[in-house]
Scaffold this motif. Structure first.
Motif, PDB file in Angstrom:
ATOM      1  N   LEU A 140       0.842  -1.186   0.000  1.00  0.00           N
ATOM      2  CA  LEU A 140       0.000   0.000   0.000  1.00  0.00           C
ATOM      3  C   LEU A 140       0.882   1.242   0.000  1.00  0.00           C
ATOM      4  CD1 LEU A 140      -2.820   1.409   0.415  1.00  0.00           C
ATOM      5  CD2 LEU A 140      -2.350   1.278   2.879  1.00  0.00           C
ATOM      6  N   ALA A 141       0.587   2.161  -0.915  1.00  0.00           N
ATOM      7  CA  ALA A 141       1.262   3.460  -0.947  1.00  0.00           C
ATOM      8  C   ALA A 141       0.216   4.535  -0.709  1.00  0.00           C
ATOM      9  CB  ALA A 141       1.950   3.675  -2.288  1.00  0.00           C
ATOM     10  N   ILE A 142       0.592   5.568   0.026  1.00  0.00           N
ATOM     11  CA  ILE A 142      -0.335   6.648   0.365  1.00  0.00           C
ATOM     12  C   ILE A 142       0.192   7.963  -0.189  1.00  0.00           C
ATOM     13  CG2 ILE A 142      -1.170   8.070   2.294  1.00  0.00           C
ATOM     14  CD1 ILE A 142      -1.371   5.508   3.936  1.00  0.00           C
ATOM     15  N   GLN A 143      -0.711   8.738  -0.776  1.00  0.00           N
ATOM     16  CA  GLN A 143      -0.362  10.106  -1.170  1.00  0.00           C
ATOM     17  C   GLN A 143      -1.223  11.053  -0.355  1.00  0.00           C
ATOM     18  OE1 GLN A 143      -1.972  12.839  -3.292  1.00  0.00           O
ATOM     19  NE2 GLN A 143      -0.138  13.946  -2.654  1.00  0.00           N
ATOM     20  N   GLU A 144      -0.578  11.835   0.508  1.00  0.00           N
ATOM     21  CA  GLU A 144      -1.288  12.766   1.394  1.00  0.00           C
ATOM     22  C   GLU A 144      -1.088  14.195   0.909  1.00  0.00           C
ATOM     23  OE1 GLU A 144      -3.416  14.821   3.586  1.00  0.00           O
ATOM     24  OE2 GLU A 144      -3.550  12.644   3.915  1.00  0.00           O
ATOM     25  N   GLN A 145      -2.187  14.869   0.593  1.00  0.00           N
ATOM     26  CA  GLN A 145      -2.101  16.193  -0.018  1.00  0.00           C
ATOM     27  C   GLN A 145      -1.892  17.325   0.977  1.00  0.00           C
ATOM     28  OE1 GLN A 145      -5.332  14.456  -0.507  1.00  0.00           O
ATOM     29  NE2 GLN A 145      -4.392  13.182  -2.093  1.00  0.00           N
ATOM     30  N   ASN A 146      -2.368  17.176   2.205  1.00  0.00           N
ATOM     31  CA  ASN A 146      -2.451  18.301   3.130  1.00  0.00           C
ATOM     32  C   ASN A 146      -1.385  18.299   4.218  1.00  0.00           C
ATOM     33  OD1 ASN A 146      -5.005  19.715   2.246  1.00  0.00           O
ATOM     34  ND2 ASN A 146      -5.812  17.653   2.552  1.00  0.00           N
ATOM     35  N   SER A 147      -1.247  19.450   4.869  1.00  0.00           N
ATOM     36  CA  SER A 147      -0.312  19.559   5.993  1.00  0.00           C
ATOM     37  C   SER A 147      -0.835  18.801   7.203  1.00  0.00           C
ATOM     38  CB  SER A 147      -0.104  21.036   6.342  1.00  0.00           C
ATOM     39  OG  SER A 147      -1.339  21.671   6.620  1.00  0.00           O
ATOM     40  N   PHE A 148      -2.166  18.698   7.318  1.00  0.00           N
ATOM     41  CA  PHE A 148      -2.787  17.898   8.372  1.00  0.00           C
ATOM     42  C   PHE A 148      -3.525  16.748   7.694  1.00  0.00           C
ATOM     43  CE2 PHE A 148      -6.328  16.847  11.268  1.00  0.00           C
ATOM     44  CZ  PHE A 148      -5.602  16.582  12.421  1.00  0.00           C
ATOM     45  N   PRO A 149      -3.007  15.522   7.773  1.00  0.00           N
ATOM     46  CA  PRO A 149      -3.562  14.398   7.023  1.00  0.00           C
ATOM     47  C   PRO A 149      -5.008  14.083   7.400  1.00  0.00           C
ATOM     48  CG  PRO A 149      -1.385  13.878   7.865  1.00  0.00           C
ATOM     49  CD  PRO A 149      -1.813  15.144   8.533  1.00  0.00           C
ATOM     50  N   GLY A 150      -5.742  13.579   6.411  1.00  0.00           N
ATOM     51  CA  GLY A 150      -7.101  13.143   6.662  1.00  0.00           C
ATOM     52  C   GLY A 150      -7.134  11.883   7.513  1.00  0.00           C
ATOM     53  N   VAL A 151      -8.297  11.602   8.087  1.00  0.00           N
ATOM     54  CA  VAL A 151      -8.456  10.453   8.982  1.00  0.00           C
ATOM     55  C   VAL A 151      -8.076   9.151   8.289  1.00  0.00           C
ATOM     56  CG1 VAL A 151     -10.107   9.101  10.313  1.00  0.00           C
ATOM     57  CG2 VAL A 151     -10.228  11.596  10.355  1.00  0.00           C
ATOM     58  N   THR A 152      -8.558   8.963   7.056  1.00  0.00           N
ATOM     59  CA  THR A 152      -8.316   7.711   6.347  1.00  0.00           C
ATOM     60  C   THR A 152      -6.829   7.437   6.187  1.00  0.00           C
ATOM     61  OG1 THR A 152     -10.390   7.937   5.126  1.00  0.00           O
ATOM     62  CG2 THR A 152      -8.753   6.440   4.221  1.00  0.00           C
ATOM     63  N   ASN A 153      -6.099   8.408   5.693  1.00  0.00           N
ATOM     64  CA  ASN A 153      -4.665   8.193   5.468  1.00  0.00           C
ATOM     65  C   ASN A 153      -3.886   8.053   6.770  1.00  0.00           C
ATOM     66  OD1 ASN A 153      -4.762   8.051   2.708  1.00  0.00           O
ATOM     67  ND2 ASN A 153      -4.074  10.152   2.350  1.00  0.00           N
ATOM     68  N   ARG A 154      -4.323   8.744   7.827  1.00  0.00           N
ATOM     69  CA  ARG A 154      -3.638   8.579   9.120  1.00  0.00           C
ATOM     70  C   ARG A 154      -3.788   7.151   9.632  1.00  0.00           C
ATOM     71  NH1 ARG A 154      -6.181  13.367  10.824  1.00  0.00           N
ATOM     72  NH2 ARG A 154      -7.186  12.326  12.586  1.00  0.00           N
ATOM     73  N   LEU A 155      -4.975   6.592   9.470  1.00  0.00           N
ATOM     74  CA  LEU A 155      -5.219   5.225   9.935  1.00  0.00           C
ATOM     75  C   LEU A 155      -4.443   4.200   9.107  1.00  0.00           C
ATOM     76  CD1 LEU A 155      -9.064   5.380  10.608  1.00  0.00           C
ATOM     77  CD2 LEU A 155      -7.248   5.254  12.314  1.00  0.00           C
ATOM     78  N   LEU A 156      -4.349   4.455   7.805  1.00  0.00           N
ATOM     79  CA  LEU A 156      -3.674   3.503   6.926  1.00  0.00           C
ATOM     80  C   LEU A 156      -2.157   3.631   6.969  1.00  0.00           C
ATOM     81  CD1 LEU A 156      -5.914   3.763   3.708  1.00  0.00           C
ATOM     82  CD2 LEU A 156      -5.893   1.893   5.383  1.00  0.00           C
ATOM     83  N   GLY A 157      -1.666   4.789   7.414  1.00  0.00           N
ATOM     84  CA  GLY A 157      -0.248   5.095   7.313  1.00  0.00           C
ATOM     85  C   GLY A 157       0.687   4.100   7.953  1.00  0.00           C
ATOM     86  N   LYS A 158       0.298   3.552   9.106  1.00  0.00           N
ATOM     87  CA  LYS A 158       1.212   2.658   9.827  1.00  0.00           C
ATOM     88  C   LYS A 158       1.463   1.348   9.089  1.00  0.00           C
ATOM     89  CE  LYS A 158      -2.653   1.009  12.647  1.00  0.00           C
ATOM     90  NZ  LYS A 158      -3.298   1.098  13.964  1.00  0.00           N
ATOM     91  N   ASN A 159       0.559   0.989   8.161  1.00  0.00           N
ATOM     92  CA  ASN A 159       0.714  -0.260   7.415  1.00  0.00           C
ATOM     93  C   ASN A 159       1.149  -0.039   5.970  1.00  0.00           C
ATOM     94  OD1 ASN A 159      -0.078  -2.036   9.539  1.00  0.00           O
ATOM     95  ND2 ASN A 159      -2.202  -1.434   9.206  1.00  0.00           N
ATOM     96  N   ALA A 160       1.437   1.202   5.618  1.00  0.00           N
ATOM     97  CA  ALA A 160       1.827   1.505   4.240  1.00  0.00           C
ATOM     98  C   ALA A 160       3.307   1.233   4.021  1.00  0.00           C
ATOM     99  CB  ALA A 160       1.515   2.958   3.923  1.00  0.00           C
ATOM    100  N   GLU A 161       3.665   0.945   2.780  1.00  0.00           N
ATOM    101  CA  GLU A 161       5.070   0.786   2.414  1.00  0.00           C
ATOM    102  C   GLU A 161       5.721   2.153   2.229  1.00  0.00           C
ATOM    103  OE1 GLU A 161       6.662  -1.936   2.446  1.00  0.00           O
ATOM    104  OE2 GLU A 161       4.988  -3.326   2.625  1.00  0.00           O
TER     105      GLU A 161
END
Length: 391
Positions: A140-161
């Motif tokens: 899983l790769a995440i692209q976060e657009q904002n300075s304060f990440p959205g809930v979805t990406n924050r939750l997924l972040g710990k398991n992303a590559e």
């Protein structure tokens, strides 16, 4: 990279597509242009980088991605999901049903498509898809657009590559060793338009200054109200040409309100499909300070008046705007002051050639035009590593 425990939903079977020469990428993004357009930019870069790339988007049928992704030339499928409302509403009763349904649908999509990687660009749709992917052992790769990440990406972040960010402030919300600051992916088409042709599209003259008003993909009520109050000054007194993107939900009422008024140089739009021409025609832009808007203003080198939305998590739009202001690329007007100050702020800037030129250069200096290509390169390298491909 993934443990056996992570593969407790074991269905990523069959021959690896990457090993057979085709890279299969599943991209989850939805809700607003801030999530969808960066996702399309990444898809474009992937397609440009590898001719054998098969891309499938996941979105929802009741948001903008359903039409926008198809128009960009990509296939899209849907899951049934929406956000949990913070205020008490009957719609929240459906949320558990939607969540379970979306997880089942995500599992079915991934089993059928067999992606080599899943890319989350945010929005509620990315949650179920990203979570199922990690449980199936798919990178899983995440692209976060904002300075304060959205809930979805924050939750997924710990398991992303990998987590690709656009602002330094976002780094602290994700594992440091997985985070790479590359900027926001933007559409190359935004800078491929001739100004003279753009002005002709809107039936505008090259002798007058053009003001572009953007309220985001859904429009912005406070910006629309300020425009209504100051339209006479902007159009008649300052003699401007105006492109006003007001949002579909506000369009009919605004059209009725201004019907019969002699605003021959006003182009009221519910939505602007060809943003390249809108940016190219503009001398000054009034806009919300969403991450994508700021990135596009930088890419196109447009001076701007930024009006951060007060209704976003972590007040991240104010942080985005301040980074533009500190560089000299923009002016910031608080949302609750715009109705009073709009015409004065525009008047201070739009006929000052020296200031416009300086702001334009400062905006261009902030641009990260290669963000999408950098992300695509890392994604392709990760797929090759996972599938032990050698070039």
């Amino acid at each position: 990279m993934h443990s056996a425990a992570a593969k407790n939903i074991s269905s990523h079977d069959g021959p690896d597509s990457a090993a057979m020469g085709t890279l299969k990428v599943l991209i989850a993004a939805g809700g607003t242009g801030g999530h969808v357009y960066p996702a399309i930019a990444i898809a474009d870069a992937l397609r440009d980088s590898s001719t054998n790339t098969e891309i499938l988007f996941v979105g929802t049928k009741n948001h903008m991605e359903w039409q926008t992704v198809s128009k960009a030339g990509y296939n899209i499928t849907s899951i049934w999901i929406s956000g949990f409302h913070r205020r008490l509403t009957i719609k929240n009763l459906l949320f558990p049903v939607k969540l379970v349904s979306s997880l089942v649908q995500s599992l079915a999509i991934i089993k059928k498509f067999k992606p080599d990687i899943v890319v989350s660009c945010g929005g509620y749709v990315a949650g179920p898809v990203g979570w199922i992917a990690t449980k199936m052992g798919i990178p899983l790769a995440i692209q976060e657009q904002n300075s304060f990440p959205g809930v979805t990406n924050r939750l997924l972040g710990k398991n992303a590559e990998f987590v690709f960010t656009a602002f330094d402030d976002a780094q602290k919300y994700f594992p440091e060793d997985k985070t790479k600051m590359v900027g926001n992916p933007t559409r190359k088409s935004l800078i491929q338009t001739n100004r003279k042709e753009a002005l002709k599209t809107f039936d505008f003259s090259g002798e007058r200054k053009t003001l572009l008003i953007l309220g985001g993909s859904g429009g912005a009520r406070s910006i629309n109200e300020a425009m209504q109050k100051h339209i006479d000054t902007l159009h008649n007194d300052l003699g401007l040409q105006i492109i006003w993107q007001c949002g579909k939900r506000y369009y009919d009422k605004l059209r009725r309100d201004i019907d019969g008024q002699d605003y021959d140089r006003l182009r009221l739009k519910d939505f602007i499909n060809d943003m390249a021409k809108a940016y190219s025609a503009a001398d000054l832009v009034i806009s919300r300070a969403g991450a994508l808007s700021c990135s596009e203003l930088a890419l196109t080198g447009k001076p701007s008046v930024l009006v951060p939305s007060p209704n976003v998590a972590g007040d991240h739009q104010t942080k985005n705007a301040r980074s533009m202001v500190e560089s000299g690329a923009a002016k910031l007007v608080p949302d609750n002051e715009l109705k009073k100050r709009l015409a004065d702020v525009v008047d201070e800037i739009i006929h000052n050639e020296q200031q416009l030129k300086k702001m334009s250069q400062s905006a261009s200096d902030l641009a990260r035009p290669n963000a999408a290509k950098e992300i695509a390169t890392v994604i392709i390298e990760l797929i090759h590593k996972e599938n032990k491909i050698t070039d």
